[in-house]
Scaffold this active site. Structure first.
Site, mmCIF file in Angstrom:
data_model
loop_
_atom_site.group_PDB
_atom_site.id
_atom_site.type_symbol
_atom_site.label_atom_id
_atom_site.label_comp_id
_atom_site.label_asym_id
_atom_site.label_seq_id
_atom_site.Cartn_x
_atom_site.Cartn_y
_atom_site.Cartn_z
ATOM 1 N N ARG A 14 0.859 -1.188 0.000
ATOM 2 C CA ARG A 14 0.000 0.000 0.000
ATOM 3 C C ARG A 14 0.887 1.226 0.000
ATOM 4 O O ARG A 14 1.705 1.416 0.898
ATOM 5 C CB ARG A 14 -0.930 0.039 1.211
ATOM 6 N N GLU A 25 4.671 7.107 2.256
ATOM 7 C CA GLU A 25 5.463 5.891 2.441
ATOM 8 C C GLU A 25 4.867 4.779 1.613
ATOM 9 O O GLU A 25 3.733 4.882 1.133
ATOM 10 C CB GLU A 25 5.496 5.479 3.916
ATOM 11 N N ASN A 84 4.139 0.745 2.090
ATOM 12 C CA ASN A 84 4.168 -0.387 3.005
ATOM 13 C C ASN A 84 4.358 -1.677 2.221
ATOM 14 O O ASN A 84 3.536 -2.018 1.364
ATOM 15 C CB ASN A 84 2.841 -0.475 3.768
ATOM 16 N N SER A 139 -2.422 -2.663 5.956
ATOM 17 C CA SER A 139 -3.687 -2.912 6.646
ATOM 18 C C SER A 139 -4.884 -2.283 5.954
ATOM 19 O O SER A 139 -4.748 -1.484 5.038
ATOM 20 C CB SER A 139 -3.592 -2.398 8.071
ATOM 21 N N LYS A 164 12.875 3.014 5.332
ATOM 22 C CA LYS A 164 13.062 4.431 4.997
ATOM 23 C C LYS A 164 14.378 4.667 4.275
ATOM 24 O O LYS A 164 14.470 5.453 3.351
ATOM 25 C CB LYS A 164 13.053 5.275 6.277
ATOM 26 N N LYS A 202 13.030 12.993 10.811
ATOM 27 C CA LYS A 202 12.495 11.650 11.047
ATOM 28 C C LYS A 202 13.604 10.718 11.474
ATOM 29 O O LYS A 202 14.656 10.670 10.837
ATOM 30 C CB LYS A 202 11.885 11.103 9.756
ATOM 31 N N GLU A 261 12.630 2.022 12.289
ATOM 32 C CA GLU A 261 11.238 1.666 12.015
ATOM 33 C C GLU A 261 10.380 1.931 13.239
ATOM 34 O O GLU A 261 10.865 2.103 14.342
ATOM 35 C CB GLU A 261 11.146 0.176 11.659
ATOM 36 N N GLY A 262 9.094 1.939 13.006
ATOM 37 C CA GLY A 262 8.184 2.115 14.131
ATOM 38 C C GLY A 262 7.557 3.490 14.106
ATOM 39 O O GLY A 262 6.394 3.662 14.379
ATOM 40 N N ARG A 290 -7.697 7.727 4.595
ATOM 41 C CA ARG A 290 -7.751 7.946 6.032
ATOM 42 C C ARG A 290 -7.777 9.430 6.298
ATOM 43 O O ARG A 290 -7.035 10.189 5.675
ATOM 44 C CB ARG A 290 -6.555 7.293 6.740
#
Lengths: 557, 557
Positions: free
Chosen positions: B211, B227, B229, B234, B392, B446, B450-451, B533
């Site tokens: 996605r 980004e 994924n 999801s 990233k 940034k 990850e996370g 979203r």
């Protein structure tokens, strides 16, 4: 409708069986250990009639088979039947059970087989919050096909019977005249009915969405009617989901169980009810009008209702509004030509999912609303006449000899209806009273008043009858005695709150019927799907069942 | 994938954007009052490239438009666009809002648009209990059709890019060598990747369910990637439900709103993902094998996953099992020929809905499971290479000049990909550091690891950069600087816990892509539905957004 109705039943009270899922507190176990004490070969002659029909062979060995034994299709009915959910229920692999349980819980969540969680404060008012899967049986309950067909055949006959009885205002008023004195709720309904009679009010378009509930009696091998709901027949929405859930489970796991999903009959209750509502809306013939659902302030079983009106909206493009009786009182008015407006919106059809219990009328406001509705030209589901036709007293009256014949023409239909009536007597028959005192386990004492859940069993039957005999009180008129039904108790997997309980359970089959007619002709008269409910049967012989009811479907054998 | 990714974004971190619904605590507002301070006509020359590309006109009036302005289809993109959900959102009748809200809540409940309620303890483990409707926007968000088509066109190109990059083990290892030193999680993934390289392990059948997330930047009028994924993308299940919900609402109420349900594009994310999984299962070619979903111990977004596997089961008759990494470690084994057995059952496809965050590896057990999976011949979605390709750092590397050209052949494709890259720089470029210190509001700092959810904005950017300059610490390698995206802020109705909030919100479009190939050929490479979203945008300029994200769909304009 339908006389009698013993009640070793699961939630056979209107308050429970109709709209709410929680079983009434005082229901009763049907302990299987009672069975050996009864001789299933003997015959309960005439006991499905009223007091006028004296039992001829009533003794300490009661005759449980009615007099028409063998007269109408008893060949099939006397074949051995089993209500066991699965012959090998004990032998199912634990891992398979767990897999099916998980899949079933997922299926329920994805497909809207949900209710409001009683642990959530807002779940009875706000949709979408505090949801939990509806309680369900993991597998369908076996049911002999012959009895299934019998119950289906009865649906249109009962539809017609209700309609015919509803038109006889004098019969309703006369039959309920004694009840009126002891039951304030029925009295209020009768007052509205009287006013309509005085006004000469006619319901030219009549809509009935009924559900007739039955149990298979192990003693008599008969399908016996528990009750017929003419108001607020619940679960047309969730019942079809349980059917689909079971078909899906058997599709995937049936091979491991030796079961075929094809044996679970299709269920289209919600679609047929929605279609009947849509046709009623069309008959009313006012394109801008809407259907109004009368609801309780709090309703955890709201999703069952939402399914019906979702189908009505999506499939038939008919919109519905939800109002309490108090809101109807506040917002409702009649136009000079008798149209009902609520908040300025014309109402063509009123569908009651409240108003069947005294609790729904906490003040005069609700009674005013009920009267306003009845005075209007909107189509009521049910009208006050249909509602009264479903009372216990009318059911008892219809079971008297020659009464069915006043309303039905077809002799075969009459025989079919009579065949599913259980025994029912009033308390003014000393001989029956004596027998019940001697064998209280074979009877149930039921209060006449609506609301149910206060049935009396076993030793309490004896004590109450002795008290009434001694005191000679007016109380006698407040009760009826009924033949007690002994359904088979079977091990079952019952799922509630995500937890699987294996327990002994009994089942009750509800068959939906939809009926619509106008001045000229019958537009709809059909059997409309079904609902199986399965309930834990407590093994505490003398106590009150603490068990819970779950939604189920049937597996034809 | 995709360079950069500023992050005035809603839950753009892997942990959040991928699988969990709760927004990360430190996300950031995109206050609309900042906009007047920026000149939207100026150009951010070269800023979508890495440090090698020096900005030419960087000054206190920053050039926000990238150098390829006008080169590729800028005509359409420069047309005025609006992200307002409805032009007349302020003017909607309150009663209509309430009616739609009620209907939407009912619709969600009946159609499985649900999540586990965070107030319910068991809702993350047991399906069917503690359910609440998924948070959603009442109406779809406007989205210009040209940008929508652009995002759709990019999906198969990114699918192919991920596949090509994943095959270049040396590129992955080299690019991530510095990250390895500062990020233990990436280091562990790289160790597994190294082992596979040493073993000469090849993934001949490769499945990607991706996605790519975008925002429309008000300053540049560009669709910029946030980004991509490559693991645990999801909401394929719930996103299509929100689309259907919006189509249903517009079908019934669109006329009152001047909106047509046809403008909400169909969404078949879950069907296409299920089909790709089924085709992968077929490619593996072992009829008794099953798909395995790697899950977290607790997952309130489980119904999104259940939808995917419900479709896989019902439509494609492929069964799936759910296991945590710890369970795979306990129950998993490799056969001598490399097949993965879990509890004795052969696994053909492994679909990760966990394993993307360090939190999913609390002990060595989980890492052993990940290694076991990677060593097996089962199809991984994603493989360790696909997973690393989504980091990233790789996104940053791909944005360097001439890097895309190493992996993609088609020049048009390369241009399309590059066009959606936002500006991204490492901290070893003194000139950019200086500019960011002078204009911290135009950058986001940034962390590489990850996370996510730890992005740094505004004055904190300045303070952190000054500290790093002064201390000359190793910290510099742990961060990147990114162009900040300024999406339009629009009034929106956001529904959570049955309550409607009207608030200022920003939106992020995710476009799903499914990719499957075997040794010989590409079997699936397609855009596979979408997810919108929408998130509350705090008006607290200097603070951290306390807002929440809801599922949404798009209304093409």
């Amino acid at each position: 409708m339908g006389v009698a109705h013993s009640s070793c039943a699961l939630s056979s009270s209107a308050a429970i069986g109709s709209s709410s899922f929680t079983p009434p507190s005082p229901t009763y176990p049907c302990p299987s250990q009672l069975k050996p004490k009864l001789d299933s070969s003997v015959c309960f002659s005439g006991l499905s009639r009223t007091t006028q029909l004296r039992p001829t062979r009533l003794s300490s060995t009661l005759a449980l088979q009615p007099p028409w034994c063998g007269a109408v299709g008893m060949e099939t009915q006397e074949t051995e039947f089993s209500l066991a959910p699965l012959s090998g229920v004990h032998g199912i692999d634990q891992e398979l059970i767990e897999t099916m349980l998980y899949d079933a819980l997922v299926w329920s969540s994805l497909h809207g087989l949900v209710v409001g969680d009683r642990n959530s404060q807002r779940s009875g008012r706000t949709p979408g919050v505090g949801m939990v899967h509806a309680p369900f049986a993991l597998l369908p309950m076996s049911f002999p096909e012959s009895y299934w067909r019998q119950a289906c055949e009865l649906a249109p006959i009962f539809n017609e019977l209700v309609d015919r009885v509803s038109l006889d205002g004098k019969f309703l008023q006369d039959s309920l005249s004694r009840t009126k004195k002891v039951d304030a709720f029925t009295s209020k309904l009768l007052d509205i009915h009287s006013k309509m009679l005085q006004m000469g009010k006619k319901e030219e378009i009549r809509l009935g969405l009924h559900r007739s509930d039955y149990m298979l009696d192990e003693q008599t091998k008969l399908l016996l009617q528990i009750e017929l709901n003419t108001i607020s027949s619940s679960f047309p929405g969730l019942s079809i989901l349980v059917t689909e859930l079971h078909r899906s489970l058997l599709h995937h796991y049936g091979e491991n169980l030796g079961l075929d999903s094809k044996n679970v009959p299709h269920n289209s209750a919600v679609n047929q009810f929605a279609e009947a509502l849509a046709k009623a809306w069309t008959e009313y013939n006012s394109p801008r009008s809407v259907v109004m659902i009368i609801v309780q302030t709090e309703e955890r079983n709201m999703y069952d209702q939402h399914w019906l009106f979702h189908v009505l909206k999506e499939k038939h493009n008919v919109k519905a509004i939800r109002k309490t009786l108090a809101e109807v009182d506040a917002l409702g008015e009649l136009t000079p030509d008798g149209r009902l407006l609520v908040g300025g919106q014309e109402i063509s059809v009123i569908y009651f999912r409240a108003g069947y219990t005294p609790n729904d009328y906490p003040s005069d406001s609700e009674w005013r609303a009920r009267l306003l509705i009845e005075q209007s030209m909107a189509i009521k589901c049910p009208s006050i006449s249909y509602h009264l036709t479903g009372t216990k007293k009318i059911q008892q009256e219809l079971a008297k000899p020659s009464v069915l014949e006043r309303f039905l023409d077809n002799k075969e239909d009459i025989a079919k209806v009579r065949k599913c009536f259980a025994g029912l007597w009033s308390l003014d028959d000393p001989e029956i009273i004596q027998k019940a005192i001697e064998n209280p386990k074979l009877f149930v004492m039921k209060p006449q008043r609506e609301g149910g859940g206060n049935n009396i069993y076993d030793e309490d039957v004896r004590q109450n009858l002795l008290r009434i005999q001694e005191e000679g009180t007016e109380d006698a008129a407040a009760y009826i005695l009924m033949q007690r039904i002994f359904p088979k108790v079977s091990p079952t997997f019952l799922i509630r709150d995500g937890i699987c309980h294996k327990d002994r359970a009994i089942s009750e089959l509800g068959v939906y019927g939809a009926y619509l007619r106008n001045k000229e002709k019958v537009i709809v008269n059909e059997q409309s799907g079904y609902l199986m409910r399965t309930k834990v049967s407590s093994s505490n012989e003398g106590g009150v069942a603490a068990g819970f009811a779950v939604l189920d479907s049937i597996y034809l054998t």
